[in-house]
Design a protein around this motif. Structure first.
Motif, PDB file in Angstrom:
ATOM      1  N   PHE A   1       0.472  -1.049  -0.224  1.00  0.00           N
ATOM      2  CA  PHE A   1      -0.138   0.067  -0.355  1.00  0.00           C
ATOM      3  C   PHE A   1       0.739   1.121   0.360  1.00  0.00           C
ATOM      4  O   PHE A   1       0.311   2.323  -0.725  1.00  0.00           O
ATOM      5  CB  PHE A   1      -0.963   0.564   1.410  1.00  0.00           C
ATOM      6  N   LEU A   2       1.932   1.356   1.096  1.00  0.00           N
ATOM      7  CA  LEU A   2       3.001   2.506   1.009  1.00  0.00           C
ATOM      8  C   LEU A   2       3.791   2.475  -0.270  1.00  0.00           C
ATOM      9  O   LEU A   2       5.378   3.197   0.204  1.00  0.00           O
ATOM     10  CB  LEU A   2       3.320   2.439   2.447  1.00  0.00           C
ATOM     11  N   LEU A   3       4.098   1.080  -1.149  1.00  0.00           N
ATOM     12  CA  LEU A   3       5.269   1.327  -1.745  1.00  0.00           C
ATOM     13  C   LEU A   3       5.820   1.892  -3.032  1.00  0.00           C
ATOM     14  O   LEU A   3       6.726   2.434  -3.104  1.00  0.00           O
ATOM     15  CB  LEU A   3       5.271  -0.247  -2.374  1.00  0.00           C
TER      16      LEU A   3
ATOM     17  N   GLY B   1     -13.437   1.651   3.855  1.00  0.00           N
ATOM     18  CA  GLY B   1     -14.310   2.521   3.138  1.00  0.00           C
ATOM     19  C   GLY B   1     -13.473   2.798   1.820  1.00  0.00           C
ATOM     20  O   GLY B   1     -13.421   1.701   0.465  1.00  0.00           O
ATOM     21  N   ARG B   2     -13.269   3.998   0.845  1.00  0.00           N
ATOM     22  CA  ARG B   2     -12.307   3.767  -0.065  1.00  0.00           C
ATOM     23  C   ARG B   2     -11.402   2.841  -0.110  1.00  0.00           C
ATOM     24  O   ARG B   2     -10.383   2.147  -0.042  1.00  0.00           O
ATOM     25  CB  ARG B   2     -11.275   5.426  -0.286  1.00  0.00           C
ATOM     26  N   SER B   3     -11.801   1.669  -1.754  1.00  0.00           N
ATOM     27  CA  SER B   3     -11.317   0.863  -1.958  1.00  0.00           C
ATOM     28  C   SER B   3      -9.317   1.043  -1.673  1.00  0.00           C
ATOM     29  O   SER B   3      -9.122   2.537  -2.465  1.00  0.00           O
ATOM     30  CB  SER B   3     -11.452   0.056  -3.649  1.00  0.00           C
ATOM     31  N   ARG B   4      -8.861  -0.149  -1.365  1.00  0.00           N
ATOM     32  CA  ARG B   4      -6.671   0.294  -1.998  1.00  0.00           C
ATOM     33  C   ARG B   4      -6.489  -0.304  -2.799  1.00  0.00           C
ATOM     34  O   ARG B   4      -4.885  -0.302  -2.139  1.00  0.00           O
ATOM     35  CB  ARG B   4      -6.715  -0.023  -0.274  1.00  0.00           C
ATOM     36  N   TRP B   5      -7.064  -1.322  -3.141  1.00  0.00           N
ATOM     37  CA  TRP B   5      -7.056  -1.854  -3.775  1.00  0.00           C
ATOM     38  C   TRP B   5      -6.139  -1.338  -5.206  1.00  0.00           C
ATOM     39  O   TRP B   5      -5.120  -1.821  -5.702  1.00  0.00           O
ATOM     40  CB  TRP B   5      -7.459  -3.032  -5.369  1.00  0.00           C
ATOM     41  N   GLN B   6      -6.134  -0.148  -5.670  1.00  0.00           N
ATOM     42  CA  GLN B   6      -5.306   0.429  -6.910  1.00  0.00           C
ATOM     43  C   GLN B   6      -3.853   1.092  -6.423  1.00  0.00           C
ATOM     44  O   GLN B   6      -2.871   0.494  -7.201  1.00  0.00           O
ATOM     45  CB  GLN B   6      -6.893   1.709  -7.251  1.00  0.00           C
ATOM     46  N   GLN B   7      -3.762   1.524  -5.298  1.00  0.00           N
ATOM     47  CA  GLN B   7      -2.500   1.763  -4.874  1.00  0.00           C
ATOM     48  C   GLN B   7      -1.862   0.122  -4.797  1.00  0.00           C
ATOM     49  O   GLN B   7      -0.348   1.061  -4.603  1.00  0.00           O
ATOM     50  CB  GLN B   7      -3.613   2.404  -3.392  1.00  0.00           C
ATOM     51  N   VAL B   8      -2.193  -0.399  -4.097  1.00  0.00           N
ATOM     52  CA  VAL B   8      -1.542  -1.877  -4.238  1.00  0.00           C
ATOM     53  C   VAL B   8      -0.812  -1.722  -5.191  1.00  0.00           C
ATOM     54  O   VAL B   8      -0.004  -2.507  -5.409  1.00  0.00           O
ATOM     55  CB  VAL B   8      -2.287  -2.948  -3.331  1.00  0.00           C
ATOM     56  N   TRP B   9      -1.761  -2.222  -6.601  1.00  0.00           N
ATOM     57  CA  TRP B   9      -1.733  -2.395  -7.574  1.00  0.00           C
ATOM     58  C   TRP B   9      -0.431  -1.661  -8.343  1.00  0.00           C
ATOM     59  O   TRP B   9       0.325  -1.695  -9.010  1.00  0.00           O
ATOM     60  CB  TRP B   9      -2.782  -2.226  -8.876  1.00  0.00           C
TER      61      TRP B   9
END
Length: 328
Positions: free
Chosen positions: A95-97, A132-140
């Motif tokens: 997520f923070l990568l 909350g807001r989806s976190r998938w895109q940030q991980v991708w």
């Protein structure tokens, strides 16, 4: 057993996700206070003056989520700078990568594992307990950034949960066809929590391999890592498929690792709590690093007995730490 030369180091027990299989819903976690964590100086002292002298030369940084650790890039640089360090890697949720990937690579990190349990944002958010807001895109984005920076191998960890993401096995396996990515399917380990997913349990690696074999075929790969994965390859694919089968296939004889928790407990086996050593308290109370070396050497000597005889206790017995608190 294999020579034990690989140390998994938990940098922090906190995480910005709360995955079902790692932090069970409804379980209150007692997070480690900052002053109870190993400091950077203490951790580096233990690595240089205790672990390296007794034979450890491969290190993996884990959490919780290791990228939440303050000054993590500096820690990576310091560990990578030890001449005895043969391998330095990290497991992260990604997520923070994206904004940190280049700095981590420049500091000396070369291998990275990123958790990706679903390609569907809704399923992904269900697994990480995100409302909350989806976190998938940030991980991708983090995965793409790691790929562009040049991490090799870039591994994607998938915990297969029956009824949740098991229908995506083929889609996840297909990621290895066009890119030199390495997908690792991990059997869900109900460690100290056999009722986490009710009667759905876990899916064996053999069943997953058969699904993939029926679709594309499957051959054993010549690529072998440092861990317990059985590695296969879809014919013609650029990447590989790994299967970590801690539930269906005992691999104690291949174990080459110990685990150091963020508060300094050295754990010889993931599946039970036998033989742990509190290195932080010993270090802070003035125990010499030479004495700590002897304690670790003793633990290395009895590790085979701990692994084999205590294998089931972590699954069936009382367990004082969740997977996130151990570092996986």
């Amino acid at each position: 057993m294999n020579q034990v030369d690989y140390l998994r180091i938990s940098l922090i027990d906190r995480c910005n996700f709360r995955c079902q299989y790692c932090m069970p819903e409804g379980v209150e976690l007692d997070y480690i206070l900052k002053q109870q964590l190993l400091s950077d100086e203490e951790l580096l002292t233990l690595i240089e003056e205790v672990f390296i002298p007794v034979g450890f030369n491969r290190f993996r940084l884990t959490g919780g989520e290791p990228l939440l650790r303050p000054r993590v890039v500096d820690l990576v640089r310091a560990i990578a700078s030890f001449p005895q360090t043969q391998d330095l890697s990290m497991t992260t949720n990604g997520f923070l990568l994206a904004p940190m990937a280049q700095n981590l690579y420049n500091a000396g990190l070369r291998r990275i594992n990123i958790s990706l349990d679903s390609l569907d944002p809704d399923t992904f958010d269900q697994i990480i307990s995100n409302k909350g807001r989806s976190r998938w895109q940030q991980v991708w984005h983090g995965i793409q950034a790691a790929h562009q920076v040049g991490f090799d191998p870039l591994k994607l960890n998938v915990v297969v949960i029956p009824g949740v993401n098991d229908h995506e096995v083929l889609d996840l396996a297909a990621l290895t066809i066009e890119k030199e990515w390495h997908v690792r399917f991990i059997e869900f380990m109900p460690i100290g929590n056999v009722n986490l997913f009710g009667d759905r349990g876990w899916i064996s690696s053999a069943d997953l391999r058969q699904q993939i074999r029926d679709r594309w075929g499957l051959t054993e790969s010549q690529v072998r890592g440092f861990g317990p994965a059985d590695v296969f390859k879809i014919p013609g694919a650029k990447g590989t498929l790994g299967f970590i089968s801690q539930m269906s296939e005992c691999f104690c004889d291949r174990c080459n690792r110990m685990r150091l928790s963020a508060d300094g407990w050295l754990r010889p086996c993931l599946l039970n709590e036998t033989g742990q050593i509190d290195l932080k308290t010993a270090l802070r109370s003035g125990t010499s690093t030479a004495q700590l070396q002897e304690q670790v050497r003793h633990l290395l000597g009895i590790k085979p007995e701990i692994n084999f005889k205590g294998r089931d206790s972590g699954i069936l017995g009382t367990y004082t730490r969740t997977m996130s608190q151990i570092g996986g």
